[in-house]
Scaffold this motif. Structure first.
Motif, PDB file in Angstrom:
ATOM      1  N   ALA A  97       0.855  -1.190   0.000  1.00 59.11           N
ATOM      2  CA  ALA A  97       0.000   0.000   0.000  1.00 59.11           C
ATOM      3  C   ALA A  97       0.885   1.231   0.000  1.00 59.11           C
ATOM      4  CB  ALA A  97      -0.909   0.005   1.226  1.00 59.11           C
ATOM      5  N   LYS A  98       0.407   2.302  -0.641  1.00 56.72           N
ATOM      6  CA  LYS A  98       1.210   3.532  -0.718  1.00 56.72           C
ATOM      7  C   LYS A  98       0.296   4.761  -0.749  1.00 56.72           C
ATOM      8  CE  LYS A  98       4.782   5.892  -3.463  1.00 56.72           C
ATOM      9  NZ  LYS A  98       5.685   5.827  -4.641  1.00 56.72           N
ATOM     10  N   PHE A 114       3.765  16.673  10.547  1.00 57.42           N
ATOM     11  CA  PHE A 114       3.536  15.450  11.320  1.00 57.42           C
ATOM     12  C   PHE A 114       2.055  15.076  11.392  1.00 57.42           C
ATOM     13  CE2 PHE A 114       7.920  15.921  12.617  1.00 57.42           C
ATOM     14  CZ  PHE A 114       8.325  14.594  12.664  1.00 57.42           C
ATOM     15  N   THR A 115       1.192  16.052  11.377  1.00 57.04           N
ATOM     16  CA  THR A 115      -0.247  15.737  11.321  1.00 57.04           C
ATOM     17  C   THR A 115      -0.569  14.953  10.063  1.00 57.04           C
ATOM     18  OG1 THR A 115      -0.887  17.688  12.607  1.00 57.04           O
ATOM     19  CG2 THR A 115      -2.581  16.714  11.198  1.00 57.04           C
ATOM     20  N   HIS A 116      -0.051  15.416   8.929  1.00 57.12           N
ATOM     21  CA  HIS A 116      -0.312  14.729   7.660  1.00 57.12           C
ATOM     22  C   HIS A 116       0.423  13.390   7.591  1.00 57.12           C
ATOM     23  CE1 HIS A 116      -2.751  17.635   5.440  1.00 57.12           C
ATOM     24  NE2 HIS A 116      -2.070  18.573   6.091  1.00 57.12           N
ATOM     25  N   LEU A 117       1.630  13.336   8.135  1.00 58.52           N
ATOM     26  CA  LEU A 117       2.381  12.084   8.125  1.00 58.52           C
ATOM     27  C   LEU A 117       1.662  11.004   8.932  1.00 58.52           C
ATOM     28  CD1 LEU A 117       4.786  10.258   7.623  1.00 58.52           C
ATOM     29  CD2 LEU A 117       6.017  11.461   9.455  1.00 58.52           C
ATOM     30  N   ILE A 118       1.197  11.353  10.109  1.00 55.23           N
ATOM     31  CA  ILE A 118       0.476  10.389  10.952  1.00 55.23           C
ATOM     32  C   ILE A 118      -0.788   9.900  10.252  1.00 55.23           C
ATOM     33  CG2 ILE A 118      -0.866  10.206  13.091  1.00 55.23           C
ATOM     34  CD1 ILE A 118       1.359  12.095  14.326  1.00 55.23           C
ATOM     35  N   ASN A 119      -1.481  10.817   9.582  1.00 57.63           N
ATOM     36  CA  ASN A 119      -2.677  10.421   8.826  1.00 57.63           C
ATOM     37  C   ASN A 119      -2.329   9.448   7.705  1.00 57.63           C
ATOM     38  OD1 ASN A 119      -4.351  11.994  10.402  1.00 57.63           O
ATOM     39  ND2 ASN A 119      -4.325  13.753   9.001  1.00 57.63           N
ATOM     40  N   LEU A 120      -1.229   9.714   6.999  1.00 66.46           N
ATOM     41  CA  LEU A 120      -0.816   8.842   5.898  1.00 66.46           C
ATOM     42  C   LEU A 120      -0.464   7.445   6.412  1.00 66.46           C
ATOM     43  CD1 LEU A 120       1.445  11.172   3.695  1.00 66.46           C
ATOM     44  CD2 LEU A 120      -0.863  10.391   3.180  1.00 66.46           C
ATOM     45  N   ILE A 121       0.233   7.379   7.535  1.00 69.63           N
ATOM     46  CA  ILE A 121       0.595   6.074   8.106  1.00 69.63           C
ATOM     47  C   ILE A 121      -0.666   5.283   8.455  1.00 69.63           C
ATOM     48  CG2 ILE A 121       1.670   4.920  10.084  1.00 69.63           C
ATOM     49  CD1 ILE A 121       3.762   7.196  10.088  1.00 69.63           C
ATOM     50  N   ASN A 122      -1.623   5.946   9.090  1.00 64.96           N
ATOM     51  CA  ASN A 122      -2.875   5.269   9.424  1.00 64.96           C
ATOM     52  C   ASN A 122      -3.620   4.810   8.171  1.00 64.96           C
ATOM     53  OD1 ASN A 122      -2.844   5.340  12.294  1.00 64.96           O
ATOM     54  ND2 ASN A 122      -3.388   7.505  12.256  1.00 64.96           N
ATOM     55  N   GLU A 123      -3.572   5.630   7.127  1.00 67.66           N
ATOM     56  CA  GLU A 123      -4.269   5.296   5.877  1.00 67.66           C
ATOM     57  C   GLU A 123      -3.672   4.066   5.206  1.00 67.66           C
ATOM     58  OE1 GLU A 123      -4.639   8.664   3.257  1.00 67.66           O
ATOM     59  OE2 GLU A 123      -5.396   9.945   4.870  1.00 67.66           O
ATOM     60  N   ILE A 125      -2.063   1.616   6.545  1.00 66.87           N
ATOM     61  CA  ILE A 125      -2.398   0.421   7.337  1.00 66.87           C
ATOM     62  C   ILE A 125      -3.836  -0.003   7.053  1.00 66.87           C
ATOM     63  CG2 ILE A 125      -2.692  -0.512   9.668  1.00 66.87           C
ATOM     64  CD1 ILE A 125      -0.421   1.367  10.569  1.00 66.87           C
ATOM     65  N   GLU A 126      -4.724   0.984   6.981  1.00 63.60           N
ATOM     66  CA  GLU A 126      -6.136   0.678   6.743  1.00 63.60           C
ATOM     67  C   GLU A 126      -6.366   0.084   5.359  1.00 63.60           C
ATOM     68  OE1 GLU A 126      -8.305   4.246   7.499  1.00 63.60           O
ATOM     69  OE2 GLU A 126      -7.715   4.317   9.623  1.00 63.60           O
ATOM     70  N   ASN A 131      -3.244  -6.487   9.958  1.00 68.17           N
ATOM     71  CA  ASN A 131      -3.444  -6.349  11.395  1.00 68.17           C
ATOM     72  C   ASN A 131      -2.360  -5.445  11.979  1.00 68.17           C
ATOM     73  OD1 ASN A 131      -3.449  -6.753  14.233  1.00 68.17           O
ATOM     74  ND2 ASN A 131      -4.411  -8.757  13.981  1.00 68.17           N
ATOM     75  N   ARG A 132      -2.745  -4.404  12.686  1.00 66.41           N
ATOM     76  CA  ARG A 132      -1.779  -3.448  13.241  1.00 66.41           C
ATOM     77  C   ARG A 132      -0.739  -4.124  14.138  1.00 66.41           C
ATOM     78  NH1 ARG A 132      -2.649   2.260  13.429  1.00 66.41           N
ATOM     79  NH2 ARG A 132      -4.373   2.858  12.073  1.00 66.41           N
TER      80      ARG A 132
END
Length: 395
Positions: A97-98, A114-123, A125-126, A131-132
């Motif tokens: 996934a990318k 960092f707000t956008h980076l954290i969102n991208l990481i969560n995305e 994974i989803e 499994n996290r």
């Protein structure tokens, strides 16, 4: 269970593809009992899988073991000039996934990024549906000067960051190990495990983008320098009295051979009346990019070919200096500018042979990276993958 024993077993299986327990014992020097105990734990942890029956040498046929690359997953992050890319990979660095985002140079404050980076990481994974709990770490390939021991971005010119603790911020958020390094060093590590430099113990990776940098591998280990700034080849002077570089010097390699400098030269030449197919192929000449120039060169556009060859000659000057100083077995080049591989590598290789010392310049091999446009994120993932294969989880 000793971490070194786990590392030895994982390493020999990874390097050989598949092995029996008896083969593992022979190759590692561990006792058969130790191999049996450790492989049992690795199988229970999903790191190893039993893959069929091997040939018998007179006794019971051996069971063959392989690495299960789907046992765990990695987040790879590239924080580059103008963009952030985030991927989720397996232990074989296959991207599952990318997600990416453009970062304008006027909006690079730490909180926003960092707000956008954290969102991208969560995305990622989803969308991967992994499994996290199976995500064992985050690797970050960061533009600029990085202290990899502390996970700190010491100086990132594009983001105007100084001493930003990336490791601390992400570990607090995601509760998993985070490893951070300079982007080109990370690319070099990725190349050594998954790309053109497999089994090469001394090589240099050179990344040409909006900046220019080198990742140096000596005896299979990254060379950092005293202040972690080794590899800043972009600020080698290759043209006396040349263009002003953002570092304040004149004639730096980055000022004459980076993507931006090549794009500007082509645009300036077209405005001065030089004929080019790019005028018809690109709607707004102000938006001509390195990919457009490479495509034009492939079609025989004389301006595109001329500018690319000039950049290649400057890159060759820089590489010849590295070859003379470091005497590597291999130089790996990566970046969109090398899409025209024949034009670029042939031209810069001629310069290296002409300017380099006879023996090292004749013996060094110069090749294009196998990692392509995902080199930085694969390199970032490799920062974690190498720790997994060192048995980190079993410490």
């Amino acid at each position: 269970m000793k971490k070194l024993n786990v590392e030895a077993i994982l390493k020999v299986i990874k390097n050989n593809g598949s092995l029996s327990r008896a083969d593992i014992a022979k190759l590692t020097g561990l006792t058969p009992a130790s191999v049996t105990n450790i492989t049992k734990i690795l199988i229970e942890s999903d790191y190893l899988i039993e893959r069929g029956i091997g040939e018998s040498n007179g006794g019971r046929p051996p069971i063959i073991l392989e690495i299960n690359i789907k046992a765990r997953y990695i987040i790879g992050v590239s924080i580059g000039v103008g963009s952030i890319d985030v991927v989720l990979t397996d232990l074989g660095a296959e991207i599952l996934a990318k997600k990416s985002i453009y970062i304008d140079e006027n909006n690079t404050n730490k909180e926003f990024v960092f707000t956008h980076l954290i969102n991208l990481i969560n995305e990622v994974i989803e969308i991967s549906e992994v499994n996290r709990d199976k995500v064992v770490g985050i690797g970050v390939a960061m533009h600029g000067v990085v202290n990899p021991m502390l996970g700190i971005s010491q100086y990132a010119p594009y983001y105007k960051w100084e001493n930003v603790n990336i490791k601390l911020i992400l570990e607090e958020k995601f509760k998993c190990p985070v490893f951070v390094d300079n982007d080109v060093r990370a690319i070099a590590l990725g190349e050594s495990l998954f790309g053109a430099a497999k089994s090469i113990d001394n090589f240099v990776e050179i990344n040409i983008s909006n900046g220019i940098g080198a990742g140096i591998i000596i005896d299979n280990k990254p060379y950092y320098g005293v202040d972690y700034s080794a590899g800043e080849i972009g600020h080698m002077v290759v043209e006396q009295d040349g263009s002003l570089c953002k570092c304040g010097n004149y004639g730096c390699l980055e000022s004459v051979a980076s993507n931006i400098s090549v794009e500007r030269k082509v645009i300036r030449s077209i405005k001065q009346g030089v004929k080019s197919s790019l005028v018809d192929d690109v709607k707004d000449i102000e938006k001509i990019n390195i990919k457009d120039i490479s495509i034009a060169a492939s079609k025989g556009d004389e301006l595109a070919i001329s500018v690319l060859k000039e950049a290649a000659r400057y890159i060759g000057v820089g590489i010849s200096g590295l070859v003379n100083i470091l005497n590597p077995k291999l130089i790996v080049v990566v970046g969109d500018i090398f899409e025209q591989e024949k034009i670029m590598i042939e031209t810069l290789s001629e310069v290296v042979k002409k300017r380099g010392l006879k023996i090292p310049s004749e013996n060094v091999k110069i090749v294009k990276s196998d990692l392509g446009e995902n080199a930085a994120v694969i390199g970032a993932a490799t920062l974690v993958i190498q720790e997994v294969f060192k048995g980190r989880e079993f410490m």
